[in-house]
Design an enzyme around this catalytic site. Sequence first.
Site, short mmCIF file in Angstrom:
data_model
loop_
_atom_site.label_atom_id
_atom_site.label_comp_id
_atom_site.label_asym_id
_atom_site.label_seq_id
_atom_site.Cartn_x
_atom_site.Cartn_y
_atom_site.Cartn_z
N LYS A 193 0.85 -1.19 0.00
CA LYS A 193 0.00 0.00 0.00
C LYS A 193 0.88 1.24 0.00
CE LYS A 193 -1.95 2.76 3.01
NZ LYS A 193 -2.06 4.04 2.24
N THR A 248 4.74 7.36 14.65
CA THR A 248 4.66 6.50 15.82
C THR A 248 3.20 6.25 16.21
OG1 THR A 248 6.81 7.25 16.62
CG2 THR A 248 5.34 6.31 18.26
N GLU A 269 9.21 1.23 11.31
CA GLU A 269 10.22 2.29 11.23
C GLU A 269 9.44 3.59 11.40
OE1 GLU A 269 12.03 5.27 10.33
OE2 GLU A 269 12.17 4.62 8.24
N CYS A 303 12.60 11.05 8.59
CA CYS A 303 12.41 10.53 9.95
C CYS A 303 13.66 10.68 10.79
CB CYS A 303 11.95 9.08 9.89
SG CYS A 303 13.00 8.03 8.89
N GLU A 400 8.15 15.57 16.99
CA GLU A 400 8.60 15.51 15.60
C GLU A 400 7.75 16.44 14.75
OE1 GLU A 400 9.89 12.06 12.49
OE2 GLU A 400 7.90 11.85 13.39
#
Length: 501
Positions: A193, A248, A269, A303, A400
Amino acid sequence: MPGTFVHKFDTPVFKGEVSIPLGLYIDGKWVDGSEGKTIDVLNPSTGKLTTKIAEGTAKDLDAAVNAAQKAFDTTWGLHTPAVQRSRLLAKLGDLMEQHADNLAAIEALDNGKTFKWARTTDVDHSIRCIRYYAGWADKILGQTIETTEAKLVYTRHEPIGVVGQIIPWNFPLQMLAWKIGPALATGCAVVMKPSEFTPLSALYLSKLIHEAGFPPGAFNLVNGYGHTVGQAMAEHKGIEKIAFTGSTLVGRKIMEAAAKSNLKKVTLELGGKSPSIIFDDADLDQAVQWAAFGIFYNHGQCCCAGSRIYVHEKIYDTFIARFKQHTSELKVGDPFDPTVFQGPQVSEQQFNRIMGYIKDGQEAGATVLQGGERVGTEGYFIKPTIFTDVKPDMRIVQEEIFGPVCVVLKFKDDDDIVAQANNSIYGLAASVYSQNVTRALSTAHKLQAGTVWVNAANMLYPNVPFGGVKQSGIGRELGEYALANYTSVKAVQVNLHLSLS
């Protein structure tokens, strides 16, 4: 029948025409979604419609899983000798090389990254990754284990079966290569996907996978939204393993769904808030350039971006002056302009998120030393932004942002900086800048991160593992380590001459 998107590029860096299928790729065929709906794909440089792709559903995912299982049981997996899997991956790498400029242009159009970076980094790295795993396909070995002379004991590393893979929008092609390389090399059947924001390079690569000659069902692609196709993939009991790259928050949901369904194997990840540590003995000019590359590369949508920059108090003022000057010279604009370093953010949603963090930082009392503003009136462009006068508990320090925004803080000594750098829920990557190798390595070993660069940033290679600790993820991608994600170890014990009395 799904349509085809044809686009003619006439830019300073690339002139050519690309043709991209817009459907779902299931069982070696291009098909429409079961509900006949489409998803708009927008150009981040303009905010305008590029094309529409077929929208998949849970029903379509189920069809893809069935096709993958059929292939795994008949024409793929251990039914295809390892040397043949190697040849197919090598053929795909060759096709990607032949279509390298097309792939780079598609990434620049769809994602907004510059054609130059897409061509020299994303595409080239993806080709190397596929070729690297082509070399691994016939080297996945078990062991012969000594127990007693009356027995023969050995292990087999067998492909898990049908695997689901969900890739993000920041490195669409590269993340696809990271995922399918080890999965196909080991013989797993893939259901992919791509992000609904940046699906075009994955669709184009699916065409090349078909041309390379992979058997129908070995690779399948289902476009769709995370809350429909992604959720269905995490919950599907016919999928034995799921790999996800993204936030996350979503990673937690995938892990929960995987546990509640069939306890499928999971690799994640996830996010990061990587520190860049600049000691007073660093090569300052190089540290400035690498720190800027560490955060502003790929528009900060990385990231492992070095978004927390810690500078020794002895050189703080000098570093800040040079860093501000260097950052002010980074050109933001058209991804097809060869002089541009940074293109637009990927979407309006991401643009608004980043600008929200900038506003929050200002309201919390931090100083915008550089940037903090939109560029132009069209598209999703943001100036590279530097915050100073920040406190450790500010959101812009802890969370982040995933954009071209960094914070710069002072530190006093080696123990102080290790404590500051490790004060994060994340642990994906870090950078250390020092000309003293003992100091640099001692610090690197103390940092809670899956990757530590010394006097560099954002350097990735197909044969070097990548992944995080803490809330930055589970497992490793790339290198030999990634093969373990897609294999199950079976122990076989053969009785040669043991008898029961």
